[in-house]
Design a protein around this motif. Structure first.
Motif, PDB file in Angstrom:
ATOM      1  N   ARG A 130       0.863  -1.176   0.000  1.00  0.00           N
ATOM      2  CA  ARG A 130       0.000   0.000   0.000  1.00  0.00           C
ATOM      3  C   ARG A 130       0.901   1.229   0.000  1.00  0.00           C
ATOM      4  N   VAL A 131       0.756   2.055  -1.036  1.00  0.00           N
ATOM      5  CA  VAL A 131       1.551   3.273  -1.186  1.00  0.00           C
ATOM      6  C   VAL A 131       0.615   4.471  -1.051  1.00  0.00           C
ATOM      7  N   ALA A 132       1.030   5.458  -0.267  1.00  0.00           N
ATOM      8  CA  ALA A 132       0.206   6.643  -0.059  1.00  0.00           C
ATOM      9  C   ALA A 132       1.043   7.896  -0.214  1.00  0.00           C
ATOM     10  N   THR A 133       0.392   8.966  -0.644  1.00  0.00           N
ATOM     11  CA  THR A 133       1.043  10.275  -0.688  1.00  0.00           C
ATOM     12  C   THR A 133       0.119  11.286  -0.050  1.00  0.00           C
ATOM     13  N   ARG A 165      -4.739   3.099   8.419  1.00  0.00           N
ATOM     14  CA  ARG A 165      -4.601   2.717   7.011  1.00  0.00           C
ATOM     15  C   ARG A 165      -3.426   1.784   6.760  1.00  0.00           C
ATOM     16  N   ARG A 166      -2.440   1.790   7.635  1.00  0.00           N
ATOM     17  CA  ARG A 166      -1.295   0.882   7.578  1.00  0.00           C
ATOM     18  C   ARG A 166      -0.610   0.864   6.208  1.00  0.00           C
ATOM     19  N   PRO A 167      -0.250   2.021   5.696  1.00  0.00           N
ATOM     20  CA  PRO A 167       0.479   2.043   4.414  1.00  0.00           C
ATOM     21  C   PRO A 167       1.897   1.505   4.587  1.00  0.00           C
ATOM     22  N   ASP A 168       2.397   0.875   3.554  1.00  0.00           N
ATOM     23  CA  ASP A 168       3.755   0.339   3.583  1.00  0.00           C
ATOM     24  C   ASP A 168       4.780   1.376   3.168  1.00  0.00           C
ATOM     25  N   VAL A 169       4.386   2.264   2.264  1.00  0.00           N
ATOM     26  CA  VAL A 169       5.242   3.377   1.851  1.00  0.00           C
ATOM     27  C   VAL A 169       4.405   4.644   1.900  1.00  0.00           C
ATOM     28  N   VAL A 170       4.953   5.688   2.508  1.00  0.00           N
ATOM     29  CA  VAL A 170       4.246   6.963   2.632  1.00  0.00           C
ATOM     30  C   VAL A 170       5.142   8.070   2.102  1.00  0.00           C
ATOM     31  N   CYS A 171       4.594   8.866   1.200  1.00  0.00           N
ATOM     32  CA  CYS A 171       5.275  10.052   0.696  1.00  0.00           C
ATOM     33  C   CYS A 171       4.594  11.274   1.312  1.00  0.00           C
ATOM     34  N   LEU A 172       5.366  12.098   1.990  1.00  0.00           N
ATOM     35  CA  LEU A 172       4.832  13.307   2.621  1.00  0.00           C
ATOM     36  C   LEU A 172       5.405  14.536   1.943  1.00  0.00           C
ATOM     37  N   GLN A 173       4.599  15.584   1.862  1.00  0.00           N
ATOM     38  CA  GLN A 173       5.067  16.857   1.321  1.00  0.00           C
ATOM     39  C   GLN A 173       4.704  17.990   2.284  1.00  0.00           C
ATOM     40  N   GLU A 174       5.411  19.091   2.117  1.00  0.00           N
ATOM     41  CA  GLU A 174       5.272  20.278   2.969  1.00  0.00           C
ATOM     42  C   GLU A 174       5.431  19.916   4.452  1.00  0.00           C
ATOM     43  N   THR A 175       6.497  19.202   4.755  1.00  0.00           N
ATOM     44  CA  THR A 175       6.765  18.881   6.154  1.00  0.00           C
ATOM     45  C   THR A 175       7.153  20.123   6.948  1.00  0.00           C
ATOM     46  N   GLY A 226       9.892  20.789   2.086  1.00  0.00           N
ATOM     47  CA  GLY A 226      10.183  19.584   2.857  1.00  0.00           C
ATOM     48  C   GLY A 226       9.398  18.384   2.360  1.00  0.00           C
ATOM     49  N   VAL A 227      10.113  17.285   2.094  1.00  0.00           N
ATOM     50  CA  VAL A 227       9.492  16.044   1.619  1.00  0.00           C
ATOM     51  C   VAL A 227      10.077  14.869   2.388  1.00  0.00           C
ATOM     52  N   ALA A 228       9.302  13.801   2.490  1.00  0.00           N
ATOM     53  CA  ALA A 228       9.756  12.625   3.229  1.00  0.00           C
ATOM     54  C   ALA A 228       9.264  11.364   2.559  1.00  0.00           C
ATOM     55  N   LEU A 229      10.014  10.295   2.786  1.00  0.00           N
ATOM     56  CA  LEU A 229       9.620   8.931   2.427  1.00  0.00           C
ATOM     57  C   LEU A 229       9.689   8.086   3.690  1.00  0.00           C
ATOM     58  N   LEU A 230       8.611   7.372   3.967  1.00  0.00           N
ATOM     59  CA  LEU A 230       8.567   6.419   5.064  1.00  0.00           C
ATOM     60  C   LEU A 230       8.315   5.044   4.462  1.00  0.00           C
ATOM     61  N   SER A 231       9.089   4.047   4.866  1.00  0.00           N
ATOM     62  CA  SER A 231       8.934   2.729   4.243  1.00  0.00           C
ATOM     63  C   SER A 231       9.123   1.602   5.242  1.00  0.00           C
ATOM     64  N   ARG A 232       8.260   0.594   5.105  1.00  0.00           N
ATOM     65  CA  ARG A 232       8.402  -0.655   5.860  1.00  0.00           C
ATOM     66  C   ARG A 232       8.791  -1.804   4.940  1.00  0.00           C
ATOM     67  N   VAL A 233       9.111  -1.490   3.686  1.00  0.00           N
ATOM     68  CA  VAL A 233       9.480  -2.541   2.721  1.00  0.00           C
ATOM     69  C   VAL A 233      10.806  -2.204   2.058  1.00  0.00           C
ATOM     70  N   GLY A 234      11.688  -1.582   2.818  1.00  0.00           N
ATOM     71  CA  GLY A 234      13.003  -1.239   2.307  1.00  0.00           C
ATOM     72  C   GLY A 234      13.114   0.223   1.921  1.00  0.00           C
ATOM     73  N   LEU A 235      14.311   0.750   2.100  1.00  0.00           N
ATOM     74  CA  LEU A 235      14.572   2.149   1.760  1.00  0.00           C
ATOM     75  C   LEU A 235      16.022   2.217   1.298  1.00  0.00           C
ATOM     76  N   ASP A 236      16.232   1.859   0.039  1.00  0.00           N
ATOM     77  CA  ASP A 236      17.587   1.743  -0.499  1.00  0.00           C
ATOM     78  C   ASP A 236      17.855   2.833  -1.530  1.00  0.00           C
ATOM     79  N   ASP A 237      19.132   3.146  -1.690  1.00  0.00           N
ATOM     80  CA  ASP A 237      19.584   4.104  -2.696  1.00  0.00           C
ATOM     81  C   ASP A 237      18.792   5.412  -2.600  1.00  0.00           C
ATOM     82  N   ILE A 278      -4.209   6.982  -1.978  1.00  0.00           N
ATOM     83  CA  ILE A 278      -3.773   5.634  -1.604  1.00  0.00           C
ATOM     84  C   ILE A 278      -3.891   4.707  -2.807  1.00  0.00           C
ATOM     85  N   VAL A 279      -2.846   3.932  -3.045  1.00  0.00           N
ATOM     86  CA  VAL A 279      -2.845   2.935  -4.119  1.00  0.00           C
ATOM     87  C   VAL A 279      -2.404   1.604  -3.543  1.00  0.00           C
ATOM     88  N   ASP A 280      -3.177   0.565  -3.823  1.00  0.00           N
ATOM     89  CA  ASP A 280      -2.850  -0.789  -3.379  1.00  0.00           C
ATOM     90  C   ASP A 280      -2.340  -1.605  -4.555  1.00  0.00           C
TER      91      ASP A 280
END
Length: 306
Positions: free
Chosen positions: A17-20, A40-50, A82-93, A270-272
């Motif tokens: 589950r990916v969300a922005t 909602r338990r998203p696996d990847v979250v993209c945040l903007q205007e932090t 300000g932008v962020a990525l939160l991930s529970r399925v890896g955060l590489d490169d 949200i996209v599944d």
């Protein structure tokens, strides 16, 4: 939903589950953000205007996010952007910005508007596209240059997700009243042409693909009545390359997160992928209860001159 498989788990290829979400100041939104993550338990979250520095973001949210299994990549600028990525399925490169990204007000003054990483086998970008301000401003030129540089920087569109506040409504159907926006940014032909370059790369607007004829908005002005009357616009998008777009099982706007006390003026998208834990429930959840009728009273935008 799958749980995080450990640091550097980019080999994960299961359902995601990916969300922005443009949170419009994450510190103010913490009482909304953390319960939303739990619900909602998203696996990847993209945040903007932090609107926080990197250190401040980790100070106010690091422990709570780690407790929920999220790794963090944040590109901050203090009070702005300000932008962020939160991930529970890896955060590489992890990459802050992108190749050729222009700055403002000079080319060397890079703003905190883009961060990406490989999460679950996909290159996922959290993006806060420049607003543009007005079509006759240098910020508008900057916006178009920024988008053109991003299109050139997408190395492998097929395995890419572009997620964020694009500050462009792709079509008139993404506006509550096209006439109200005439002469403003977000809707001009050059902006829409710049956004269309990603479609030319094979990237799909997955919410509109799934709901081609529905009234779907992601942003509502804070002015009284705009949200409850569903006088909004759709400027928060997830654009998916071929391999990701083919995995979409649900794509929707979480309107519930815009309701209640002290919300952001944006709702999460949200996209599944591969599985839809809540079913194919879109396009906007829950639907508005008191939408204005088409052709009703005209609403003037705050930036419209008298």
């Amino acid at each position: 939903m799958p749980r995080r498989i450990g640091v550097g788990a980019s080999y994960y290829r299961g359902p995601m589950r990916v969300a922005t979400w443009n949170v419009n100041s994450v510190k103010q939104r913490i009482p909304r953000l953390l319960p939303w993550l739990d619900e909602r338990r998203p696996d990847v979250v993209c945040l903007q205007e932090t609107k926080l520095s990197d250190d401040a973001f980790h100070e106010v949210l690091g422990a709570d996010l780690a407790e929920r299994g999220y790794e963090i990549a944040h590109a901050g600028q203090g009070q702005w952007n300000g932008v962020a990525l939160l991930s529970r399925v890896g955060l590489d490169d992890v990459r802050v910005g992108f190749d050729g990204m222009p700055g403002y007000p000079t080319p060397e003054t890079l703003e905190a508007r883009a961060v990406s990483a490989v999460c679950g086998g996909l290159r996922i970008h959290s993006l806060y596209v420049p607003n543009g301000r007005s079509p006759d401003s240098d910020h508008y030129t900057y916006k178009l240059e920024w988008l053109a540089a991003l299109a050139k920087a997408v190395a492998d569109p097929s395995t890419t997700l572009l997620c964020g506040d694009m500050n462009i409504a792709p079509a008139d159907a993404d506006l509550f009243d096209p006439e109200a926006f005439a002469g403003h940014t977000h809707v001009t032909p050059p902006e829409r042409a710049a956004l269309a370059e990603f479609a030319a790369l094979g990237m799909r607007d997955v919410v509109r693909d799934r709901w081609p004829d529905d009234r779907v908005f992601s942003y509502w002005d804070y002015r009284a009545g705009m949200f409850h009357k569903d006088l909004g616009m759709r400027i928060d998008l997830i654009l998916a390359g071929e391999s990701a777009a083919g995995r979409v099982e649900a794509a929707w706007i979480d309107r519930k997160a815009r309701k209640g006390s002290k919300p952001s003026d944006h709702a999460p998208v949200i996209v599944d992928l591969d599985e839809a834990p809540d079913g194919n429930i879109g396009p906007v959840v829950p639907p508005p209860s008191n939408p204005a009728k088409p052709g009703g009273a005209k609403v003037k935008l705050p930036q419209t001159p008298d």
